[in-house]
Design an enzyme around this catalytic site. Structure first.
Site, short mmCIF file in Angstrom:
data_model
loop_
_atom_site.label_atom_id
_atom_site.label_comp_id
_atom_site.label_asym_id
_atom_site.label_seq_id
_atom_site.Cartn_x
_atom_site.Cartn_y
_atom_site.Cartn_z
N HIS A 55 38.04 45.07 53.43
CA HIS A 55 38.37 44.82 52.02
C HIS A 55 38.18 46.15 51.30
O HIS A 55 37.06 46.53 50.94
CB HIS A 55 37.42 43.75 51.47
CG HIS A 55 37.69 43.33 50.06
ND1 HIS A 55 37.67 42.02 49.67
CD2 HIS A 55 37.97 44.04 48.94
CE1 HIS A 55 37.94 41.94 48.36
NE2 HIS A 55 38.11 43.16 47.90
N CYS B 24 42.55 45.54 45.14
CA CYS B 24 41.99 45.86 46.46
C CYS B 24 43.01 45.50 47.55
O CYS B 24 43.95 44.75 47.32
CB CYS B 24 40.72 45.06 46.72
SG CYS B 24 39.38 45.45 45.60
N THR C 134 39.02 37.16 53.54
CA THR C 134 38.49 37.79 52.33
C THR C 134 39.18 37.16 51.12
O THR C 134 40.36 36.84 51.18
CB THR C 134 38.60 39.34 52.37
OG1 THR C 134 37.75 39.89 51.37
CG2 THR C 134 40.01 39.85 52.16
#
Lengths: 161, 201
Positions: A46, A29, A23
């Site tokens: 994620h 995040c 990711t």
């Protein structure tokens, strides 16, 4: 042939070795990997926000730490992972901007990291490595075969946790 | 959310007026004629944000400021590294391209340019909508685009529905040609309706 499975914002994916999970551009995040080294199964999420219950517009449940980890765990077990063998690693949860040196009231990156820790503890999955906080973005790449999590940054190099 | 075609027309107008203001201010600041065009204006729903941003770990320069007033929100101006270097070099009257990761003068120059750019678009929004908007001082970031946008989006602990995205192309003399920048406006809940309500849409 090994392939790299891309995990988008507010999404999660599962895979089998020798595939890798990736990711890109994590800020506040969190990227969480949960894996079973013995059966070569792993998943990556994620996560964008700590809690689905605090949000008015819920929408996609994979955005939140609580609901996403539940779904990811279910998928891993369905694929044949054994719960007692599962381990987790995570990275992200940065604070990218501050105004005049003042940290914002809501440290969302920090809260995301705490929420993931809590959810993992609740599920009884040990968190074996973490690289969170700071003021920089991260791109992560997870090797399901070895359990290595590669964390790449722009100014702070790359490391393996 | 389905975006009405009229909204897009209205937002394009905001983009054009903002670009006009920005080009004028930037020309004065850089002492060279800068033109600015707006090839595309979009209202991007969150689910489509990723494809709109492109490669999420591409390194970019971002200026971020908060907008207070009747239709509050957050605004960002995003530049590529080469464009940011060119602008900083021109502003600092340097021969070589500065290293914007370490050069504090260059960073400060970019902060000023970003301030002008974002303010120009915010003023355009104010002029067209009649809503009073007051931008804050900007914060500068040089990092992965996805990381910078996600932390701005999530700052208040919730997600907003959609983002106004205005693509711009800046062009000046010589190697200052074809610099791309993107203006983002993340309206707080209800702000986009307030901004566009004035057009009677």
């Amino acid at each position: 042939m090994s392939k790299t499975i891309m995990v988008g914002m507010g999404d999660y994916k599962v895979g089998k070795a020798p595939d890798r999970l990736m990711t890109a551009g994590l800020g506040s995040c969190i990227g969480v990997c949960i894996y079973d080294l013995f059966s070569h199964i792993g998943g990556m999420a994620h996560i964008m926000l700590p809690n689905s219950r605090e949000s008015k517009a819920t929408g996609n449940p994979a955005k939140y730490a609580d609901t996403c980890l539940e779904m990811l765990l279910e998928d891993l077990l369905k694929m044949g992972a054994v719960k007692s063998r599962l381990k987790a690693k995570m990275a992200g949860g940065a604070q990218m901007f501050s105004f005049g040196g003042k940290p914002p009231i809501l440290k969302i990156g920090e809260r995301n990291a705490e929420a993931v820790c809590q959810e993992l503890a609740k599920a009884g999955i040990p968190l074996v490595a973490a690289d969170t906080g700071g003021t920089f973005g991260r791109t992560i790449n997870f090797d399901i075969q070895t359990g290595d999590l590669h964390v790449r940054t722009i100014n702070y190099g790359e490391k393996v946790i | 959310m389905e975006v009405p075609a009229l909204w897009i027309e209205a937002l394009k107008e905001v983009g054009n007026i903002g670009a006009g203001h920005a080009a004028t201010s930037l020309s004065h600041l850089l002492q060279t004629r800068i033109e600015m065009t707006v090839p595309r204006v979009r209202l991007v729903p969150l689910v489509r944000l990723q494809e709109a941003l492109g490669q999420l770990d591409a390194t970019k320069v971002a200026l971020y400021l908060k907008v207070m007033g009747e239709a509050p929100g957050k605004a960002m101006f995003i530049l590529s590294i080469p464009s940011a270097q060119l602008i900083a070099r021109t502003l600092l009257c340097k021969g070589e391209l500065p290293d914007i990761f370490t050069d504090q003068m260059a960073q400060s120059a970019l902060q000023e340019v970003g301030n002008i750019m974002v303010s120009s678009f915010v003023i355009a929004l104010t002029e067209l909508s009649g809503c009073m908007l007051q931008p804050s001082i900007p914060a500068l970031g040089i990092d992965m685009i996805g990381a910078m946008v996600d932390s701005v989006l999530l700052e208040e602990g919730h997600l907003d529905d959609s983002i106004l995205m205005i693509d711009t192309i800046l062009s000046g003399q010589g190697d200052m040609k074809e610099m791309e920048g993107t203006f983002l406006y993340i309206p707080a809940e209800g702000s986009i309706e307030k901004l566009l309500g004035v057009f009677g849409i």
